[in-house]
Design a protein around this motif. Sequence first.
Motif, PDB file in Angstrom:
ATOM      1  N   GLY A 273      24.394  -6.349  80.662  1.00 22.20           N
ATOM      2  CA  GLY A 273      23.887  -7.272  79.951  1.00 22.20           C
ATOM      3  C   GLY A 273      24.526  -7.251  78.136  1.00 22.20           C
ATOM      4  O   GLY A 273      24.208  -8.179  77.984  1.00 22.20           O
ATOM      5  N   LEU A 274      25.345  -6.200  77.777  1.00 24.30           N
ATOM      6  CA  LEU A 274      26.165  -6.489  77.020  1.00 24.30           C
ATOM      7  C   LEU A 274      27.685  -5.776  77.027  1.00 24.30           C
ATOM      8  O   LEU A 274      28.379  -5.673  77.783  1.00 24.30           O
ATOM      9  N   ASP A 275      28.253  -6.914  76.255  1.00 22.67           N
ATOM     10  CA  ASP A 275      29.898  -6.866  76.156  1.00 22.67           C
ATOM     11  C   ASP A 275      30.204  -6.099  74.879  1.00 22.67           C
ATOM     12  O   ASP A 275      30.413  -6.430  73.773  1.00 22.67           O
ATOM     13  N   ILE A 276      30.221  -4.977  75.504  1.00 22.96           N
ATOM     14  CA  ILE A 276      31.402  -3.927  74.142  1.00 22.96           C
ATOM     15  C   ILE A 276      32.295  -4.859  73.397  1.00 22.96           C
ATOM     16  O   ILE A 276      32.551  -4.251  72.302  1.00 22.96           O
ATOM     17  N   GLN A 277      33.384  -5.399  74.430  1.00 23.22           N
ATOM     18  CA  GLN A 277      33.509  -5.874  72.590  1.00 23.22           C
ATOM     19  C   GLN A 277      33.870  -7.143  72.156  1.00 23.22           C
ATOM     20  O   GLN A 277      34.421  -7.315  71.372  1.00 23.22           O
ATOM     21  N   VAL A 278      32.550  -7.914  72.708  1.00 21.48           N
ATOM     22  CA  VAL A 278      32.229  -9.090  71.802  1.00 21.48           C
ATOM     23  C   VAL A 278      32.066  -8.623  70.802  1.00 21.48           C
ATOM     24  O   VAL A 278      31.665  -8.438  69.360  1.00 21.48           O
ATOM     25  N   ILE A 279      30.747  -7.554  70.619  1.00 19.14           N
ATOM     26  CA  ILE A 279      29.735  -6.716  69.688  1.00 19.14           C
ATOM     27  C   ILE A 279      30.817  -6.062  68.666  1.00 19.14           C
ATOM     28  O   ILE A 279      30.719  -6.241  67.122  1.00 19.14           O
TER      29      ILE A 279
END
Length: 87
Positions: free
Chosen positions: A26-32
């Motif tokens: 549910g989380l995209d580390i690159q987008v964060i």
Amino acid sequence: MTIAGSIILIMLGAILTWAVEFTLAGLDIQVIGVILMVGGLAGLLFGLYRLSAVRRASTTVTPVAPVDEVHTTQRRVYEERRYNDPI
């Protein structure tokens, strides 16, 4: 936000974007990481703008009236100190 805090956010975002290779559900580390870099860049630009505005405001020059008379009076100041030594 200070300039140092903005640089830390940019560095943290760059680490999350390009150096971290795991994924969370549910989380995209690159987008964060990209969001942190953009936020750090915005904070850095705002901090630099605020710093330049303060410097611009503090460099006002006030004219000083010329001194017409030269005062040649001298004052002597005597200083007296008393020490109470325990006996």
